[in-house]
Scaffold this motif. Sequence first.
Motif, PDB file in Angstrom:
ATOM      1  N   VAL A 197       0.862  -1.176   0.000  1.00  0.00           N
ATOM      2  CA  VAL A 197       0.000   0.000   0.000  1.00  0.00           C
ATOM      3  C   VAL A 197       0.900   1.228   0.000  1.00  0.00           C
ATOM      4  O   VAL A 197       1.860   1.304   0.775  1.00  0.00           O
ATOM      5  CB  VAL A 197      -0.926   0.026   1.232  1.00  0.00           C
ATOM      6  N   GLU A 224       1.204   5.376   0.345  1.00  0.00           N
ATOM      7  CA  GLU A 224       0.584   6.619   0.802  1.00  0.00           C
ATOM      8  C   GLU A 224       1.422   7.796   0.317  1.00  0.00           C
ATOM      9  O   GLU A 224       2.644   7.804   0.498  1.00  0.00           O
ATOM     10  CB  GLU A 224       0.484   6.649   2.332  1.00  0.00           C
ATOM     11  N   SER A 225       0.761   8.777  -0.309  1.00  0.00           N
ATOM     12  CA  SER A 225       1.446   9.962  -0.814  1.00  0.00           C
ATOM     13  C   SER A 225       0.589  11.190  -0.525  1.00  0.00           C
ATOM     14  O   SER A 225      -0.607  11.069  -0.251  1.00  0.00           O
ATOM     15  CB  SER A 225       1.721   9.827  -2.319  1.00  0.00           C
ATOM     16  N   TYR A 238      -3.368  10.379  -0.541  1.00  0.00           N
ATOM     17  CA  TYR A 238      -3.672   9.437  -1.620  1.00  0.00           C
ATOM     18  C   TYR A 238      -3.219   8.047  -1.164  1.00  0.00           C
ATOM     19  O   TYR A 238      -2.071   7.864  -0.752  1.00  0.00           O
ATOM     20  CB  TYR A 238      -2.926   9.797  -2.899  1.00  0.00           C
ATOM     21  N   VAL A 239      -4.114   7.074  -1.258  1.00  0.00           N
ATOM     22  CA  VAL A 239      -3.785   5.694  -0.894  1.00  0.00           C
ATOM     23  C   VAL A 239      -3.973   4.815  -2.116  1.00  0.00           C
ATOM     24  O   VAL A 239      -5.066   4.772  -2.698  1.00  0.00           O
ATOM     25  CB  VAL A 239      -4.667   5.189   0.265  1.00  0.00           C
ATOM     26  N   ARG A 240      -2.901   4.128  -2.512  1.00  0.00           N
ATOM     27  CA  ARG A 240      -2.966   3.194  -3.638  1.00  0.00           C
ATOM     28  C   ARG A 240      -2.640   1.795  -3.145  1.00  0.00           C
ATOM     29  O   ARG A 240      -1.722   1.604  -2.358  1.00  0.00           O
ATOM     30  CB  ARG A 240      -1.980   3.603  -4.733  1.00  0.00           C
ATOM     31  N   GLY A 241      -3.409   0.831  -3.640  1.00  0.00           N
ATOM     32  CA  GLY A 241      -3.195  -0.553  -3.241  1.00  0.00           C
ATOM     33  C   GLY A 241      -4.122  -0.956  -2.115  1.00  0.00           C
ATOM     34  O   GLY A 241      -4.708  -0.126  -1.425  1.00  0.00           O
ATOM     35  N   ARG A 258      -7.058  -3.710  -5.025  1.00  0.00           N
ATOM     36  CA  ARG A 258      -6.607  -2.648  -5.923  1.00  0.00           C
ATOM     37  C   ARG A 258      -5.084  -2.586  -5.839  1.00  0.00           C
ATOM     38  O   ARG A 258      -4.517  -1.711  -5.200  1.00  0.00           O
ATOM     39  CB  ARG A 258      -7.249  -1.322  -5.517  1.00  0.00           C
ATOM     40  N   GLN A 259      -4.438  -3.528  -6.501  1.00  0.00           N
ATOM     41  CA  GLN A 259      -3.008  -3.702  -6.313  1.00  0.00           C
ATOM     42  C   GLN A 259      -2.182  -2.710  -7.129  1.00  0.00           C
ATOM     43  O   GLN A 259      -2.570  -2.303  -8.221  1.00  0.00           O
ATOM     44  CB  GLN A 259      -2.608  -5.129  -6.676  1.00  0.00           C
ATOM     45  N   VAL A 260      -1.043  -2.349  -6.569  1.00  0.00           N
ATOM     46  CA  VAL A 260      -0.062  -1.553  -7.295  1.00  0.00           C
ATOM     47  C   VAL A 260       0.950  -2.495  -7.922  1.00  0.00           C
ATOM     48  O   VAL A 260       0.983  -3.696  -7.620  1.00  0.00           O
ATOM     49  CB  VAL A 260       0.651  -0.561  -6.348  1.00  0.00           C
ATOM     50  N   GLU A 317       5.661   0.732  -9.384  1.00  0.00           N
ATOM     51  CA  GLU A 317       5.085   1.821  -8.594  1.00  0.00           C
ATOM     52  C   GLU A 317       5.618   1.810  -7.166  1.00  0.00           C
ATOM     53  O   GLU A 317       5.887   2.863  -6.575  1.00  0.00           O
ATOM     54  CB  GLU A 317       3.561   1.716  -8.589  1.00  0.00           C
ATOM     55  N   GLU A 327       0.705  -4.758   2.509  1.00  0.00           N
ATOM     56  CA  GLU A 327      -0.750  -4.628   2.457  1.00  0.00           C
ATOM     57  C   GLU A 327      -1.428  -5.142   3.725  1.00  0.00           C
ATOM     58  O   GLU A 327      -2.351  -4.509   4.250  1.00  0.00           O
ATOM     59  CB  GLU A 327      -1.285  -5.387   1.238  1.00  0.00           C
TER      60      GLU A 327
END
Length: 367
Positions: A51, A53-54, A91-94, A98-100, A104, A119
Amino acid sequence: MTQLSPPPHGLPSTPDDRPVRPHRLRRTLLASTAVVVGLSFVTMALPAPYVIESPGPTINTVGEVEGEPALSVEGAESYRPEGRLDLTTVYVRGGGGRQVTFFEALQAWADPTADVFPEESVYPRGVTGDQISEQNTAQMDESQETSVAAALGQLDIDYDASISVVDFASAQNEDVLEVGDVVTELDGGPVRTVQELRDGLQERVEDGHVVTVQRGSETLEVPVETTSSPDGTQQIGIFLRTDFEFPFDVGFALEDIGGPSAGMMFSLGIIDLLTEGDLTGGEHIAGTGTVTAGGAVGPIGGIAQKVVGAREAGASVFLAPAGNCPDLEGRVPDGMRIVQVETLQDAYDAVRRVGAGESLDGLPGCG
């Protein structure tokens, strides 16, 4: 017939054979390199169990979002201030399916403003993206309610609240309590919020605790059993919901933002709207933190990213929960002053001092 001398270093004597091995070796190396590069690109494109975080955008709680007031008051006089009280986001990705990609994740590891987490350290195994969104929405809804309660409490404006049983975490009090019971008192004293009930349960009572509930048209006094949780707090094994009744309506024009971390900034925004004048003195202040109806401020996730986002938006003062200070060691951007707060009163006092042009010297900081 003239005999040829043997070639040096064991090279073949036939002239046609000499260039064969170097060309073959070169082709092999090129092919191997192409395979390695190709596999590397494929690997970089594979899903990674992380995961990221930005820094996310900031929103002025006393300003507008797409032409609509972020906060609005109906049924009471309000005032639109000039300053900024920004809530901050991440911003949270993964996570949650919802995988990165590995590429990335590598980019994020190289970015000093981003953080990368396994994760499963962020989300329980098997949780879906829809479940995460639903939980974040529910937390946001709850934080909006408690932020109004905290703001009204800060302004000494009366409101009504009640707590009711919605489920059982254990069977210890299932025989004396029922879903739908409205809890009105603990040990003879009134309780209006979940926090008030929790605080009361921590006090030692010689004969045990007694909860007063409204069940339909009946008022019942119910003895309850308590057990100690792993952190030593006393609990009675029930899930509760707080229902508020405010003397006026507060509207929140925010979408695609979830979680409870905007609570404190919502409260400050509501206070500013309900107070004549400009609490910030026209200054740009940002912050984050959960808030209870009683005004206690709690820590949140992504604090380092939120501070960066606030600084990029132009804020020079950031209100941070005291519990997040260790997360900011060495990660405070130049030009940003961090003020640590434990209560809404702490946050209000800091904003008032900034708005009045007073020094923040003496207030505890972070980082």
